[in-house]
Design an enzyme around this catalytic site. Structure first.
Site, PDB file in Angstrom:
ATOM      1  N   GLU A   1       8.077  -8.739  13.120  1.00  0.00           N
ATOM      2  CA  GLU A   1       6.582  -8.341  12.181  1.00  0.00           C
ATOM      3  C   GLU A   1       5.866  -8.701  11.089  1.00  0.00           C
ATOM      4  O   GLU A   1       5.088  -8.851  10.975  1.00  0.00           O
ATOM      5  CB  GLU A   1       7.274  -6.902  12.288  1.00  0.00           C
ATOM      6  CG  GLU A   1       7.400  -5.881  12.879  1.00  0.00           C
ATOM      7  CD  GLU A   1       6.444  -5.895  13.736  1.00  0.00           C
ATOM      8  OE1 GLU A   1       5.235  -5.377  13.813  1.00  0.00           O
ATOM      9  OE2 GLU A   1       6.582  -5.642  15.220  1.00  0.00           O
TER      10      GLU A   1
ATOM     11  N   GLU B   1       6.538  -1.324   5.939  1.00  0.00           N
ATOM     12  CA  GLU B   1       6.161  -0.089   6.970  1.00  0.00           C
ATOM     13  C   GLU B   1       6.366  -0.557   8.417  1.00  0.00           C
ATOM     14  O   GLU B   1       6.053   0.648   9.297  1.00  0.00           O
ATOM     15  CB  GLU B   1       4.244   0.321   6.519  1.00  0.00           C
ATOM     16  CG  GLU B   1       3.869   0.782   7.221  1.00  0.00           C
ATOM     17  CD  GLU B   1       2.739  -0.246   8.035  1.00  0.00           C
ATOM     18  OE1 GLU B   1       2.283   0.320   9.288  1.00  0.00           O
ATOM     19  OE2 GLU B   1       1.812   0.002   6.882  1.00  0.00           O
ATOM     20  N   HIS B   2       6.497  -1.943   8.515  1.00  0.00           N
ATOM     21  CA  HIS B   2       5.876  -2.129  10.447  1.00  0.00           C
ATOM     22  C   HIS B   2       7.654  -2.168  10.717  1.00  0.00           C
ATOM     23  O   HIS B   2       7.731  -1.933  11.975  1.00  0.00           O
ATOM     24  CB  HIS B   2       5.883  -3.519  10.843  1.00  0.00           C
ATOM     25  CG  HIS B   2       3.893  -4.121  10.524  1.00  0.00           C
ATOM     26  ND1 HIS B   2       3.756  -4.450  11.777  1.00  0.00           N
ATOM     27  CD2 HIS B   2       3.656  -3.342  10.008  1.00  0.00           C
ATOM     28  CE1 HIS B   2       2.032  -4.662  11.673  1.00  0.00           C
ATOM     29  NE2 HIS B   2       1.950  -3.821  10.198  1.00  0.00           N
TER      30      HIS B   2
ATOM     31  N   HIS C   1       3.968  -3.601   3.045  1.00  0.00           N
ATOM     32  CA  HIS C   1       3.059  -3.789   4.052  1.00  0.00           C
ATOM     33  C   HIS C   1       4.308  -3.842   4.823  1.00  0.00           C
ATOM     34  O   HIS C   1       4.404  -3.239   6.714  1.00  0.00           O
ATOM     35  CB  HIS C   1       2.124  -4.120   4.711  1.00  0.00           C
ATOM     36  CG  HIS C   1       1.670  -4.182   5.317  1.00  0.00           C
ATOM     37  ND1 HIS C   1       0.075  -4.934   5.965  1.00  0.00           N
ATOM     38  CD2 HIS C   1       0.993  -3.636   6.615  1.00  0.00           C
ATOM     39  CE1 HIS C   1      -0.188  -5.228   6.745  1.00  0.00           C
ATOM     40  NE2 HIS C   1       0.544  -4.434   7.757  1.00  0.00           N
TER      41      HIS C   1
ATOM     42  N   GLU D   1      -1.926 -10.411  11.139  1.00  0.00           N
ATOM     43  CA  GLU D   1      -2.798  -9.671  10.816  1.00  0.00           C
ATOM     44  C   GLU D   1      -3.426  -9.770  10.055  1.00  0.00           C
ATOM     45  O   GLU D   1      -4.960  -9.450   8.995  1.00  0.00           O
ATOM     46  CB  GLU D   1      -2.086  -8.364  10.227  1.00  0.00           C
ATOM     47  CG  GLU D   1      -2.823  -6.628   9.946  1.00  0.00           C
ATOM     48  CD  GLU D   1      -2.001  -5.654   9.926  1.00  0.00           C
ATOM     49  OE1 GLU D   1      -0.792  -5.362  10.277  1.00  0.00           O
ATOM     50  OE2 GLU D   1      -2.245  -4.934   8.920  1.00  0.00           O
TER      51      GLU D   1
HETATM   52 ZN   LIG Z   1      -0.068  -3.986   9.322  1.00  0.00          ZN
END
Ligand SMILES: [Zn+2]
Length: 1045
Positions: free
Chosen positions: A189, A116-117, A113, A214
């Site tokens: 991130e 991905e960012h 994740h 998040e």
């Molecule tokens: Zn995310």
């Protein structure tokens, strides 16, 4: 083709507002070429490829026509790297690209994740900061996003413009294969230690980072907590035992080195699957992908495959805890319980198809055995999360249970589940229910959404990820035929499956979850311990480094950004005019306007009706959403609710009712209020569907009290479960409540007031007084006094549809005496048509009756809804001007500009919120918002700074052009054939008005932007409203201007 599963995804600020499944509001560019869809030249051309043919480093392996989906599939692989490729040629201008990597983490640090960012933060060819977000402003994309699933990461985009496709492809390829992965990107991130105030080393060190926050936000959602644990424990041997999105307590164990290593081994062409869809040339895609990325790699051995789960020889049982439901009054009934069974491998396609259908038979609709035995037992409020078939893992699983139950009822629920399985094995399913499901599959294949490419990409992603053949998966027609064959040969086919997978299956998980009042307190405590542990291990030098890096990050975030390395479309790439949609309006029964729109709908008919609420007494208004949600589920005429559900499934693709409040396009103080009835069916079933509507209008039943209770509980539960995902929308609705006359009604129908009302009703011991309101509402609503209808169908079908609809209207009741509107001020407003200069609408006039309040005075209101979440959702709203005012266009561009050039940096990058930005709605409300935000008061200050920034005019012509492109990618988003003409029907917005608005948008200049900032946004200029959903807040509590609820 449902796509389910726990997905963590990075949602950009624009898509966040788009993701409600709402139709895009303006016309695309397809309709002038509509009849060419029949020729389907993209498919025909693709059929000419030869197996074995070599194109730009790829070899073609298979070319297959799939007529049921109107497409041709071309399967290839890349010679030097082994990268797999699937192209689906279809005569659809909304072309899609996606690349997918198998990412199978073995810990919960959130490595896929965070990767991905981070890959979206800059790459070799595009080293500027955050090219992904910047491309939102340099493109006419119809979709851009990235998803981290349990075992793959997917990067999709779509656009209708060929140049744009090449631009975006270039940026996506470079991001995925050649990212910079700078340490500061990882800090921003992923996670970092940073001083509360980065410029003051005396302030305490805290955990910060976008993914860190998040995931903290994601775990405030109890349904998500349950789903994650379910998967982790049912599949405990490999990658599914960890949280791919990241557990906030594990994220701080991830290092930058591990991240880079994970990229090198997972984001390699040998571990990649490429997918393209639409009517653009395949050769061009292959050439670009080969030259810009794949030619620079050689094959590697990958070790990302997921092994099969070792099967258990006896069931397992676990109990977990979660946060309390903030809205529940009865804390003794907040437990969730489910039983899950591990099924077959999803690459075993026909077996998986069968088990998917079987799962629907078991749990969908009031005729299903588990609905009857569990939901109607009254023990809980709704099914447990992830109920039914789940296929986002290598092996699929089925889950069933209840939420909102008392702990003491565990055993009862468990026994009910066992008993239900035994009964199904014994009795099987009714034929009609099986037919209804197969009918649903047929409709799903024919219904065109405006994002069909994305739907297909997600549909095949999981199976392909485990080396299933994606082309076989698309041949739904074959599965249906094979299924019918199996049933014919063995009438006990399904019962035997139930026995095999449910009765005799020892790989069975019993999971329960109960709320703990101290849950968030404990989470915070564990986070603090983790923080202390990290801080204790720091040397003095480390601490100095942290301080320095914090400053460095802040400096980088505040630096003016140069994005000139990125490709961009020009303003001249925006079409100056829109094609018009041809509409015909006829009067049925001499008085009811019916709008007809001929479209290539693949043999489906879409029928809608709008009925005004003007005569409904005020005290009944709050119950309208409830009335709508139960109206098609309570039975009608001779059908009880079970028979009615059966008929709806057998004959239609769905019949729904929803409240509909439409602000006027030229006056902020006027609006239309009503209810929208929507439905679709196959051409041949239209008379049956209209008969069902006719019975619902003329003879609805409101007697079944027990069934009503069940429906109320389910929708109340659904509403309160939706808050963590839509908190910013609730905050915005609340903040605009006192700004326009329509605001109050929107709060009543869609706001926190509605959530609380439903919760209250669900907890009533005697629900009769509420039930008795429904026939009263019916009297005012279900007649043709103030009604209009619309039909979208193929041109061949329209004359026949006209007759059926005319017949339906003739049979509707009329009020004996004319009812007076409740509010005294009603304006009759004709919708533009030929006589008023419209060229695309033929026939009669539609007249809308708008409510207005000439004495309305907007006032300021600040509300804080206390919720036990560790994050905030904030909305600040300003009353501006309606759609037709030229300032509206300027404010729309300004909102985008403020989001891209100021708020994104302040709220997300610096503030650590998941999202934030500005938005102008059609109703003239300008909103500043944040989403899953660790801050509250600071964010409100940032909103103020954003306004000062806008007033100062410190932006360039390039910035303005980018904002325009971004706005137009929304304005020109494709509209599905089923939704064409809806702006005209629902809002009275003609294509001429849209064209005028378009010209206003294109004419927005620097002066106009500064001018509207000063005119509307400064304090004292317009009335503001504020709302926060979030935890207790000492500063707000001390400030008497806030109302705390
Ligand atoms: Zn995310």
């Amino acid at each position: 083709m449902p796509v389910t599963g726990a997905r963590f995804h990075s949602v950009s600020t624009t898509t966040m507002w788009r993701c409600g499944g709402l139709l895009r509001l303006t016309g695309g560019c397809v309709n002038q070429k509509i009849w060419r869809w029949r020729s389907n030249s993209a498919c025909e051309k693709a059929l000419q490829y030869k197996v074995g043919e070599k194109i730009h480093g790829f070899t073609i392996h298979q070319v297959t026509s799939i007529p049921e989906l109107f497409l041709t599939a071309v399967k290839l692989s890349h010679d030097n790297t082994g990268a797999q490729y699937l192209h689906l040629a279809r005569e659809d201008s909304n072309n899609l690209f996606s690349v997918q990597f198998r990412t199978t983490p073995m810990d919960s640090t959130g490595i896929p994740h965070i990767l991905e960012h981070t890959v979206l933060c800059g790459s070799q060819k595009y080293p500027c900061r955050d090219p992904f977000f910047k491309m939102l402003n340099r493109s006419l994309s119809t979709f851009m996003n990235a998803f981290t699933a349990s075992d793959y990461t997917l990067y999709p985009f779509s656009t209708q413009n060929p140049k744009d496709f090449q631009n975006l492809l270039s940026v996506y390829l470079d991001a995925a294969f050649f990212p910079c992965l700078r340490e500061l990107d990882f800090w921003q991130e992923g996670w970092r230690l940073e001083h509360e105030n980065p410029s003051d080393p005396q302030t305490p060190l805290l955990f910060k980072g976008v993914v860190f926050n998040e995931m903290k936000g994601a775990f405030t959602d109890n349904e998500k907590i349950f789903s994650v644990h379910l998967q982790n424990r049912l599949l405990p041997d490999h990658t599914y035992s960890v949280v791919s999105g990241g557990d906030p307590l594990c994220i701080p164990d991830l290092t930058w080195e591990q991240l880079k290593e994970f990229h090198a081994t997972h984001y390699h062409p040998s571990n990649a699957r490429f997918f393209t869809y639409g009517n653009f040339q395949l050769e061009q895609h292959l050439k670009q992908i080969h030259e810009e990325a794949l030619s620079k790699f050689q094959t590697i051995e990958t070790s990302t495959a997921v092994p099969a789960q070792k099967r258990w020889n006896k069931p397992k049982e676990y109990q977990i805890s979660c946060g309390p439901d903030s809205l529940a009054a009865d804390s003794s009934k907040q437990t969730t319980f489910s039983i899950s069974f591990l099924l077959t491998e999803i690459t075993n396609m026909f077996e998986a198809f069968t088990l998917n259908l079987l799962s629907s038979l078991l749990i969908s609709g009031p005729n299903s055995p588990f609905y009857k035995s569990l939901i109607e037992s009254g023990l809980g409020t709704d099914f447990s999360p992830n109920v039914g078939y789940n296929d986002c893992t290598r092996e699929a699983y089925f889950s069933v249970g209840l939420q909102g139950i008392a702990e003491k009822d565990f055993e009862t629920v468990k026994n009910i589940i066992d008993r239900t399985i035994d009964e199904v094995i014994e009795k099987g399913f009714e034929n009609d229910r099986i037919e209804a499901l197969l009918h649903k599959t047929e409709i799903q294949m024919k219904h065109q959404s405006s994002s069909f490419g994305l739907t297909l990409s997600l549909y095949i992603a999981s199976c392909w990820n485990h080396d299933g053949d994606p082309v076989e998966l698309l041949k739904l027609g074959n599965f249906v035929a094979q299924f019918r064959q199996c049933l014919m040969e063995n009438p006990k086919f399904l019962q035997e499956k139930v026995k095999q997978y449910f009765k005799n299956n020892q790989h069975k998980l019993i999971l329960s979850m109960k709320p703990d009042d101290k849950y968030y307190e404990k989470q915070t405590q564990m986070e603090t311990e983790k923080l202390m542990q990290k801080i204790d291990s720091l040397s003095l030098n480390d601490k100095q480094q942290i301080y320095k890096k914090g400053l460095e990050l802040r400096a980088q975030q505040s630096k003016p950004q140069d994005a000139s390395c990125l490709p961009a479309l020009k303003i001249s790439d925006i079409e100056p005019t829109i094609p018009f949609t041809e509409l015909d309006v006829a009067l049925a029964g001499g008085e009811i306007p019916v709008q007809y729109c001929a479209q290539p709908t693949n043999g489906l008919v879409y029928f809608r009706a709008f009925s005004s609420l003007n005569t409904l007494p005020e005290e009944l208004k709050p119950y309208v959403p409830l009335f709508c949600s139960v109206l098609t589920k309570m039975g009608s005429g001779i059908l009880d609710y079970r028979e009615q559900a059966q008929q709806i499934e057998l004959k239609t693709g769905g019949m729904t009712v929803s409240p509909h409040v439409v602000p006027d396009d030229s006056h902020l103080d006027a609006y239309e209020q009503g209810v929208l009835f929507s439905s679709l069916c196959l051409d041949r079933n239209l008379p049956d569907m209209m008969h069902l509507w006719s019975e619902i209008f003329n003879n609805p039943c409101f007697e079944e009290e027990e069934h009503f209770k069940v429906l109320v509980k389910m929708s109340a539960q659904e509403l309160s479960n939706g808050i963590p995902d839509s908190g910013h929308l609730y905050a915005s609705i609340r903040a605009s409540r006192t700004l326009t006359p329509v605001g109050d009604l929107q709060e009543t129908f869609n706001g926190m007031d509605q959530v609380r009302l439903m919760k209250r009703i669900a907890e009533m011991t005697d629900i009769k007084p509420v039930l008795r309101k429904l026939p009263r509402i019916k009297k005012y609503l279900l007649n043709c006094d103030n009604m209009r209808c619309s039909v979208n169908a193929t041109p061949q079908q329209i004359p026949q549809a006209g007759k059926v609809v005319e017949n339906f209207i003739k049979n509707l009741s009329r009020s004996k005496k004319e009812r007076k509107p409740v509010r005294p001020h009603v304006i009759e407003k004709p919708v533009h048509n030929e006589s008023s200069g419209s060229t695309h609408v033929n026939g009669s006039q539609i007249i809308r009756k708008l409510i207005t309040d000439p004495t309305f005075k907007p006032c300021q209101m600040k509300t804080h809804f206390l919720l036990p979440f560790p994050v905030n959702y904030i909305g600040e709203c300003v009353r501006t001007v309606p759609y037709t005012d030229p300032d509206h266009a300027s404010l729309k561009i300004l909102a985008r500009l403020m989001t891209a050039k100021f708020l994104h940096t302040e709220i997300r990058e610096k503030g650590g919120a998941y999202g934030g930005g500005a938005k102008l709605s059609h109703n003239g409300i300008f909103t500043l918002y944040s989403y899953r935000d660790p801050n509250s008061i600071e964010t409100l200050h940032s909103f103020g700074k954003a306004v000062d920034w806008a007033k100062s005019g410190k932006f360039t012509q390039q910035d303005i052009n980018e904002a325009k492109l971004s706005v137009f990618s929304g304005v020109d988003a494709p509209v599905a054939p089923s939704d064409k003409g809806m702006d005209y029907f629902l809002c009275g917005r003609s294509d001429e008005m849209k064209q005028a608005h378009r010209e206003q948008l294109l004419a927005v200049s620097h002066d106009k932007l500064v001018n509207v900032s000063n005119k509307f946004l400064g304090t004292g200029r317009s009335t503001h409203g504020l709302a926060i959903l979030g935890p207790e807040n000492a500063k707000i509590a001390k400030d008497p201007s806030w109302i705390i609820r």
